[in-house]
Design a protein around this motif. Structure first.
Motif, PDB file in Angstrom:
ATOM      1  N   GLU A 316       0.843  -1.188   0.000  1.00  0.00           N
ATOM      2  CA  GLU A 316       0.000   0.000   0.000  1.00  0.00           C
ATOM      3  C   GLU A 316       0.877   1.237   0.000  1.00  0.00           C
ATOM      4  O   GLU A 316       2.048   1.201   0.394  1.00  0.00           O
ATOM      5  CB  GLU A 316      -0.913  -0.008   1.239  1.00  0.00           C
ATOM      6  N   LEU A 318       0.484   5.431   1.141  1.00  0.00           N
ATOM      7  CA  LEU A 318      -0.363   6.429   1.782  1.00  0.00           C
ATOM      8  C   LEU A 318       0.121   7.830   1.430  1.00  0.00           C
ATOM      9  O   LEU A 318       1.326   8.061   1.251  1.00  0.00           O
ATOM     10  CB  LEU A 318      -0.344   6.258   3.309  1.00  0.00           C
ATOM     11  N   GLY A 322      -2.122  10.174   5.505  1.00  0.00           N
ATOM     12  CA  GLY A 322      -2.399   8.810   5.917  1.00  0.00           C
ATOM     13  C   GLY A 322      -3.503   8.123   5.140  1.00  0.00           C
ATOM     14  O   GLY A 322      -3.945   7.035   5.524  1.00  0.00           O
ATOM     15  N   GLN A 323      -3.944   8.723   4.038  1.00  0.00           N
ATOM     16  CA  GLN A 323      -4.998   8.133   3.235  1.00  0.00           C
ATOM     17  C   GLN A 323      -4.403   7.256   2.129  1.00  0.00           C
ATOM     18  O   GLN A 323      -3.425   7.626   1.488  1.00  0.00           O
ATOM     19  CB  GLN A 323      -5.866   9.230   2.598  1.00  0.00           C
ATOM     20  N   SER A 324      -5.013   6.107   1.907  1.00  0.00           N
ATOM     21  CA  SER A 324      -4.540   5.201   0.870  1.00  0.00           C
ATOM     22  C   SER A 324      -4.767   5.818  -0.508  1.00  0.00           C
ATOM     23  O   SER A 324      -5.859   6.314  -0.805  1.00  0.00           O
ATOM     24  CB  SER A 324      -5.274   3.860   0.976  1.00  0.00           C
TER      25      SER A 324
END
Length: 337
Positions: A316, A318, A322-324
């Motif tokens: 992943e 970010l 902190g958002q994907s």
């Protein structure tokens, strides 16, 4: 703009526009039914899809649906072209050392690239199906771009203008099969099974200042069996940028719209005489082969095993909040029978 392909009864999935926060999506059959159809007609259709994207983010579409990453195919469930480079030459150097193979000096000036299988990609939440752990199953966290039509002989600078979308990759490798294949002098085949890509592909403008000079300057996060394994910054130590990789792939052939070009395993160069795992204060790794090489240098032999049935890998990226960005590749190794 963010795009995905939902599983349906067809080989190529249903194209959807995905909201920036990855919470909602909407199909756009009035524009394009599949990702490939959109890519084939990007100049005519992309602006129309962008209008839908803006409306979706504003919450003004009554037909928006919840976005489920588990319902996704890879953005291109199959592609006309999948060519993977090795832009992080530090990774190439380490892995070749693990095979007791010298690295030619030209590797620092001329990209490595292999042509992978593109007819059968794995969905980002689908299992990695393997025959036996004795093949040395490994994950490889990478970045990839999807191109528009690229003419033969294009320059590296001009090639960057052909990047339409970016996504994450798990380029699965069977390390136990690689040495014998390469010793034949004809490249990878059985040692490179199907790859998987992130649920969402994004246009370069979505990445803002983090997309610079053909490099994506954010950490790629690898979580192996629930523990942090790697967080190297994809923009650091990338010897060849995506413009150079695309130009290399198109040196003697045209590339068709929808061609996927991979970066190779994301790797930051660190002091290899000492532990550089996350637990030891480093940024860790994007594949098991690298930590095994570090262990060999440090301890005389590797102790970290390759993937076993039941093992899991999550990849992943970010944003600073902190958002994907791309959603997560989240897979488990399972037996083929």
């Amino acid at each position: 703009m963010k795009l995905a392909s939902l599983k349906n009864q067809t080989r190529d999935g249903q194209l959807v526009v995905v909201s920036r926060d990855l919470q909602h999506c909407v199909a756009i059959p009035q524009i394009a039914h599949t990702m490939q159809q959109l890519l084939d007609n990007w100049q005519q259709l992309a602006s129309k899809a962008e209008q839908v994207y803006q409306a979706l983010n504003q919450g003004s579409l009554s037909d928006a649906q919840p976005f489920e990453q588990a319902a996704c195919e890879s953005p291109l469930p199959r592609a006309y072209q999948w060519a993977d480079g090795s832009a992080y030459v530090n990774h190439v150097e380490l892995v070749r050392k693990a095979r007791n193979a010298e690295m030619p000096a030209s590797f620092w000036t001329d990209p490595l690239m292999y042509q992978g299988g593109s007819d059968d990609f794995i969905g980002p939440r689908d299992p990695i199906v393997a025959i036996t752990p004795e093949h040395g199953i490994d994950f490889e966290g990478e970045i990839a771009v999807i191109t528009d039509d690229v003419p033969m002989g294009i320059s590296a600078d001009a090639a960057l203008d052909k990047v339409r979308l970016l996504m994450l990759v798990n380029d699965v490798s069977l390390r136990g099969l690689i040495p014998n294949e390469l010793s034949k002098g004809f490249g990878f085949f059985q040692s490179k099974p199907a790859s998987s890509f992130s649920p969402v592909a994004v246009t370069p403008d979505e990445l803002g200042q983090h997309w610079q000079a053909g490099r994506l300057h954010l950490p790629l996060l690898s979580t192996y069996n629930g523990e942090a394994f790697g967080k190297p910054n994809a923009g650091i130590d990338m010897t060849f940028n995506f413009g150079q990789l695309i130009a290399h792939a198109a040196a003697t052939r045209n590339l068709g719209a929808g061609a996927i070009i991979g970066s190779g395993t994301v790797s930051n160069k660190q002091g290899t005489d000492y532990g550089t795992a996350i637990a030891e204060g480093g940024v860790g790794y994007s594949c098991i082969a690298e930590i095994r090489m570090i262990e060999t240098i440090r301890d005389g032999k590797p102790t970290t095993r390759f993937m076993q049935f039941g093992d899991t890998i999550r990849l992943e990226m970010l944003d600073p909040q902190g958002q994907s960005i791309f959603g997560a590749i989240d897979q488990q190794v399972t037996a083929s029978h």
